[in-house]
Every structure is written in C-alpha cells, then in structure tokens.
Scaffold this motif. Structure first.
Motif, PDB file in Angstrom:
ATOM      1  N   GLU A  34       0.838  -1.191   0.000  1.00 57.80           N
ATOM      2  CA  GLU A  34       0.000   0.000   0.000  1.00 57.80           C
ATOM      3  C   GLU A  34       0.876   1.245   0.000  1.00 57.80           C
ATOM      4  N   ASP A  35       0.735   2.033  -1.048  1.00 57.61           N
ATOM      5  CA  ASP A  35       1.403   3.326  -1.155  1.00 57.61           C
ATOM      6  C   ASP A  35       2.908   3.237  -0.892  1.00 57.61           C
ATOM      7  N   GLY A  36       3.541   2.217  -1.504  1.00 55.07           N
ATOM      8  CA  GLY A  36       4.995   2.097  -1.399  1.00 55.07           C
ATOM      9  C   GLY A  36       5.512   1.378  -0.175  1.00 55.07           C
ATOM     10  N   VAL A  37       4.619   0.829   0.635  1.00 50.88           N
ATOM     11  CA  VAL A  37       5.022   0.044   1.801  1.00 50.88           C
ATOM     12  C   VAL A  37       4.551  -1.384   1.586  1.00 50.88           C
ATOM     13  N   ILE A  38       5.454  -2.354   1.748  1.00 46.28           N
ATOM     14  CA  ILE A  38       5.122  -3.754   1.494  1.00 46.28           C
ATOM     15  C   ILE A  38       5.208  -4.553   2.787  1.00 46.28           C
ATOM     16  N   ALA A  39       4.295  -5.515   2.940  1.00 43.59           N
ATOM     17  CA  ALA A  39       4.266  -6.357   4.134  1.00 43.59           C
ATOM     18  C   ALA A  39       4.016  -7.794   3.724  1.00 43.59           C
ATOM     19  N   ILE A  40       4.593  -8.724   4.479  1.00 39.07           N
ATOM     20  CA  ILE A  40       4.384 -10.149   4.242  1.00 39.07           C
ATOM     21  C   ILE A  40       4.153 -10.819   5.594  1.00 39.07           C
ATOM     22  N   GLY A  41       3.151 -11.698   5.659  1.00 43.47           N
ATOM     23  CA  GLY A  41       2.799 -12.342   6.912  1.00 43.47           C
ATOM     24  C   GLY A  41       3.081 -13.838   6.887  1.00 43.47           C
ATOM     25  N   PHE A  42       3.227 -14.430   8.085  1.00 42.83           N
ATOM     26  CA  PHE A  42       3.463 -15.873   8.195  1.00 42.83           C
ATOM     27  C   PHE A  42       3.119 -16.314   9.608  1.00 42.83           C
ATOM     28  N   GLU A  43       2.887 -17.600   9.768  1.00 39.17           N
ATOM     29  CA  GLU A  43       2.432 -18.134  11.056  1.00 39.17           C
ATOM     30  C   GLU A  43       3.542 -18.783  11.870  1.00 39.17           C
ATOM     31  N   ASP A  44       4.650 -19.125  11.228  1.00 43.07           N
ATOM     32  CA  ASP A  44       5.759 -19.804  11.898  1.00 43.07           C
ATOM     33  C   ASP A  44       6.986 -18.895  11.857  1.00 43.07           C
ATOM     34  N   LYS A  45       7.542 -18.569  13.005  1.00 36.65           N
ATOM     35  CA  LYS A  45       8.699 -17.672  13.063  1.00 36.65           C
ATOM     36  C   LYS A  45       9.878 -18.211  12.267  1.00 36.65           C
ATOM     37  N   ALA A  46       9.934 -19.535  12.107  1.00 36.16           N
ATOM     38  CA  ALA A  46      11.019 -20.151  11.342  1.00 36.16           C
ATOM     39  C   ALA A  46      10.980 -19.754   9.873  1.00 36.16           C
ATOM     40  N   ASP A  47       9.850 -19.205   9.417  1.00 37.69           N
ATOM     41  CA  ASP A  47       9.711 -18.802   8.018  1.00 37.69           C
ATOM     42  C   ASP A  47      10.170 -17.362   7.760  1.00 37.69           C
ATOM     43  N   THR A  48      10.761 -16.724   8.761  1.00 37.36           N
ATOM     44  CA  THR A  48      11.146 -15.321   8.615  1.00 37.36           C
ATOM     45  C   THR A  48      12.082 -15.097   7.431  1.00 37.36           C
ATOM     46  N   ASP A  49      13.146 -15.881   7.339  1.00 46.04           N
ATOM     47  CA  ASP A  49      14.129 -15.682   6.268  1.00 46.04           C
ATOM     48  C   ASP A  49      13.523 -15.949   4.897  1.00 46.04           C
ATOM     49  N   ARG A  50      12.668 -16.985   4.827  1.00 49.35           N
ATOM     50  CA  ARG A  50      12.059 -17.289   3.538  1.00 49.35           C
ATOM     51  C   ARG A  50      11.103 -16.181   3.115  1.00 49.35           C
ATOM     52  N   ALA A  51      10.355 -15.642   4.058  1.00 51.91           N
ATOM     53  CA  ALA A  51       9.439 -14.548   3.753  1.00 51.91           C
ATOM     54  C   ALA A  51      10.205 -13.342   3.225  1.00 51.91           C
ATOM     55  N   ARG A  52      11.316 -13.026   3.851  1.00 53.52           N
ATOM     56  CA  ARG A  52      12.145 -11.905   3.414  1.00 53.52           C
ATOM     57  C   ARG A  52      12.659 -12.140   1.989  1.00 53.52           C
ATOM     58  N   GLU A  53      13.081 -13.373   1.731  1.00 51.26           N
ATOM     59  CA  GLU A  53      13.615 -13.721   0.410  1.00 51.26           C
ATOM     60  C   GLU A  53      12.540 -13.597  -0.666  1.00 51.26           C
ATOM     61  N   ILE A  54      11.323 -13.991  -0.360  1.00 51.38           N
ATOM     62  CA  ILE A  54      10.225 -13.899  -1.326  1.00 51.38           C
ATOM     63  C   ILE A  54       9.986 -12.448  -1.723  1.00 51.38           C
ATOM     64  N   VAL A  55       9.931 -11.562  -0.744  1.00 53.34           N
ATOM     65  CA  VAL A  55       9.723 -10.144  -1.058  1.00 53.34           C
ATOM     66  C   VAL A  55      10.873  -9.620  -1.902  1.00 53.34           C
ATOM     67  N   TRP A  56      12.090  -9.967  -1.544  1.00 51.21           N
ATOM     68  CA  TRP A  56      13.246  -9.495  -2.312  1.00 51.21           C
ATOM     69  C   TRP A  56      13.172  -9.972  -3.756  1.00 51.21           C
ATOM     70  N   GLN A  57      12.748 -11.225  -3.963  1.00 55.40           N
ATOM     71  CA  GLN A  57      12.696 -11.743  -5.327  1.00 55.40           C
ATOM     72  C   GLN A  57      11.607 -11.058  -6.146  1.00 55.40           C
ATOM     73  N   TYR A  58      10.488 -10.730  -5.517  1.00 62.75           N
ATOM     74  CA  TYR A  58       9.467  -9.959  -6.245  1.00 62.75           C
ATOM     75  C   TYR A  58      10.049  -8.639  -6.734  1.00 62.75           C
ATOM     76  N   LEU A  59      10.774  -7.961  -5.871  1.00 60.95           N
ATOM     77  CA  LEU A  59      11.342  -6.666  -6.245  1.00 60.95           C
ATOM     78  C   LEU A  59      12.481  -6.826  -7.248  1.00 60.95           C
ATOM     79  N   GLU A  60      13.192  -7.939  -7.194  1.00 54.63           N
ATOM     80  CA  GLU A  60      14.264  -8.185  -8.166  1.00 54.63           C
ATOM     81  C   GLU A  60      13.695  -8.420  -9.560  1.00 54.63           C
ATOM     82  N   TRP A  61      12.617  -9.189  -9.651  1.00 52.73           N
ATOM     83  CA  TRP A  61      11.984  -9.394 -10.956  1.00 52.73           C
ATOM     84  C   TRP A  61      11.388  -8.094 -11.471  1.00 52.73           C
TER      85      TRP A  61
END
Length: 231
Positions: A34-61
């Motif tokens: 929303e308006d230049g701010v991006i957020a990603i949610g998850f239920e397991d704290k162990a998924d933190t790094d993967r969630a970060r990587e997913i957002v980065w890859q969207y922006l890389e593409w």
C-alpha cells in the motif's frame, strides 16, 4: 494483516508504487502493498528468512523488468502475543544501499482486500508470481537474478554482475552453448558477452570490448528470462 508474524518496510525508490495498493498470496504467504510500503505475513517464526527472500525476489523481478533497482529493507516486524496484542519492532539494517538520503517512518497497512485482475500489468508485483515461484525453487535462477539486480542495475561495475549471472546459468545448463540455445541464439551470443565482461573483472586472459554495456545488459536479461521459461 492478522498473521502471527510479519515483516514490513518501505520500497526504495517508491515512485512506481506510490498511490497504488495490492493484496495477493505467494507460496502460501499473504503479501500486501500500500502506497509504497510492502508487508508479508506468516504463522511460523522459522519462516522469517524465507518470507524476506520472497519479497526481495518480487522486487528483483520487478527491477529487471523496469531497469531500475527497487529494494525493501523490511526492518519492521510484528508478532501477535498470546493475549492478542501486536508487538511491533523496528531494527536498523544496512541491507538497503542508496545514494540519496532516506527518511524512514512507520506505516500501517490497513486490512483491506484488493482484487488482482488476470490481465498482465508489469507495474503490479503479483504479475511476477510465477517467476518468483521458479526462482524460489531454482538456486541458479535465484543467484543469476540477484547478480543482475544488485550488480547490473545498481553498481559501478555492472559487467561483473552480467558475467556472474551468465556464469551461474551456464553451469546450470551445461555450457554457454546450451544457454544460448534456450534463447534460440548461437553460442557466440553468450561468448561475446562473457569476453566483453572480462574487461571489468580484471581477468588475466585477454579480453576485447565486443559489445556495449547496454547490449550486455540486454542479452543478460534475455538469457535469464529464457532460462526461467525452461525450468
């Protein structure tokens, strides 16, 4: 977003995303922009790094498509405590590197739903979902994409990034000739790029400026896209 955990941050530069809203899911992770701010949610704290990587890859593409590097530090996080309260944290990171000053402010993404139309729109992050799925599962593609976005689009040694990206893909497919075939090109199409990039890598082997930097960038992008289509 009401997931137990989440990451959020401002996209830099924000230009294409200002005044735009989008909500979609990727790899089971809800994503809101929303308006230049991006957020990603998850239920397991162990998924933190993967969630970060997913957002980065969207922006890389997105960056590869538009020729301008876009990044998000994701330095804001949240956690829903057992009593239902939301704990929000902000940390300082050196992930985002830009030449201009950045003013960081907290932003709240409201729980709105946005409809993503099936029509192709290169300005929407959700357009790149299929590519993110591929780069999530293919390490060579993920590495090539990162070399291209980080070193080609935002570095003073851009041809080094081209070399590393194409080297990664060539190893993955079994040689430069096979990589060129994915784009229906002769092996020389890749070889000329690799030789030109030797000039910026300070290689010991002789190198010639066979192509312009712009042509090297264009070929690298085409080859990355060709490889993505093949996997």
């Amino acid at each position: 977003m009401n997931t137990k955990y989440g990451l959020r941050g401002a996209i830099v530069p924000p230009g294409p995303f200002k005044g735009k809203n989008e909500s979609f899911a990727s790899e089971g992770f809800p994503i809101e922009m929303e308006d230049g701010v991006i957020a990603i949610g998850f239920e397991d704290k162990a998924d933190t790094d993967r969630a970060r990587e997913i957002v980065w890859q969207y922006l890389e593409w997105f960056s590869a498509e538009h020729g301008v590097r876009h990044v998000a530090d994701l330095n804001q996080s949240w956690e829903i405590k057992s009593n239902g309260t939301k704990a929000i944290g902000i940390e300082v990171s050196d992930t985002v590197k830009v030449t201009a000053d950045i003013r960081v402010s907290q932003a709240t993404i409201q729980g709105k739903a946005f409809i993503v139309t099936p029509a192709y729109d290169s300005a929407k992050l959700s357009t790149y979902s299929s590519l993110v799925e591929k780069s999530q599962r293919n390490p060579a593609l993920a590495k090539a994409l990162r070399y291209y976005s980080e070193e080609v689009l935002d570095d003073d040694r851009p041809l080094y990034g081209v070399y590393k990206a194409l080297e990664e893909l060539s190893h993955a497919v079994g040689g430069r000739g096979k990589l060129a075939q994915l784009a229906n090109q002769p092996e020389k199409y890749v070889v000329d790029v690799m030789e030109t990039t030797q000039l910026t890598r300070h290689a010991r082997t002789p190198a010639r400026q066979l192509l312009s930097n712009q042509e090297c960038h264009a070929r690298a992008r085409l080859l990355i896209e060709a490889y993505a289509k093949s996997v």
